[in-house]
Scaffold this motif. Structure first.
Motif, short mmCIF file in Angstrom:
data_model
loop_
_atom_site.label_atom_id
_atom_site.label_comp_id
_atom_site.label_asym_id
_atom_site.label_seq_id
_atom_site.Cartn_x
_atom_site.Cartn_y
_atom_site.Cartn_z
N UNK A 12 0.83 -1.28 0.07
CA UNK A 12 0.08 -0.13 -0.01
C UNK A 12 0.94 1.17 0.14
N UNK A 13 0.69 2.26 -1.04
CA UNK A 13 1.39 3.25 -1.09
C UNK A 13 0.63 4.54 -0.51
N UNK A 22 -3.43 3.36 -4.12
CA UNK A 22 -2.34 3.28 -4.90
C UNK A 22 -1.48 2.13 -4.34
N UNK A 23 -1.11 1.56 -5.09
CA UNK A 23 -0.26 0.41 -4.55
C UNK A 23 1.42 0.29 -5.44
N UNK A 54 -13.69 5.02 3.24
CA UNK A 54 -12.32 5.20 3.03
C UNK A 54 -11.64 4.82 3.98
N UNK A 55 -11.86 5.22 5.44
CA UNK A 55 -11.18 5.06 6.65
C UNK A 55 -11.34 3.48 6.89
N UNK A 56 -12.38 2.61 6.52
CA UNK A 56 -12.59 1.34 6.75
C UNK A 56 -11.40 0.72 5.79
N UNK A 57 -11.73 0.98 4.58
CA UNK A 57 -10.81 0.12 3.49
C UNK A 57 -9.21 0.56 3.87
N UNK A 58 -8.93 1.61 4.32
CA UNK A 58 -7.66 2.04 4.73
C UNK A 58 -7.19 1.29 5.77
N UNK A 59 -7.96 1.09 6.76
CA UNK A 59 -7.43 0.38 8.14
C UNK A 59 -7.36 -0.98 7.67
N UNK A 66 -0.83 -7.85 1.07
CA UNK A 66 -1.95 -7.87 -0.07
C UNK A 66 -1.43 -8.42 -1.43
N UNK A 67 -2.23 -9.28 -2.05
CA UNK A 67 -2.01 -9.77 -3.20
C UNK A 67 -3.26 -9.42 -3.99
N UNK A 68 -2.74 -8.65 -5.28
CA UNK A 68 -3.70 -8.04 -6.10
C UNK A 68 -3.61 -9.04 -7.45
#
Length: 87
Positions: A12-13, A22-23, A54-59, A66-68
């Protein structure tokens, strides 16, 4: 070069909003839109529950590895679409 259908370890960037981030993958940053996830806006336009999404996703993204999986090469200009696979 990233290939459609392949999975990539990512870091995560930057958190953008509830369905975009942004990754860094292989040393390069990619603005990423998550497929099949749609949250209220919280960037230019503030929709109800957008900041909370946004806060939930970021946390959530900060919790582990993370694998995308690349699903679409170009969602829009400068954005690629991934199926999220958080492990």
């Amino acid at each position: 070069m990233l290939q459609i259908g392949k999975s990539f370890e990512a870091e995560l960037s930057e958190c953008t909003d509830g369905d975009t981030a942004v990754f860094t993958i292989n040393g390069k940053e990619y603005k990423t839109r998550f497929l099949y996830i749609d949250t209220p806006e919280s960037t230019r336009m503030k929709e109800a529950f957008g900041p909370e999404a946004a806060q939930y996703t970021c946390s959530f993204l900060k919790q582990g590895d993370i694998t995308l999986e690349l699903a679409v090469a170009a969602y829009s200009i400068n954005t690629i679409a991934f199926l999220p696979g958080f492990g």
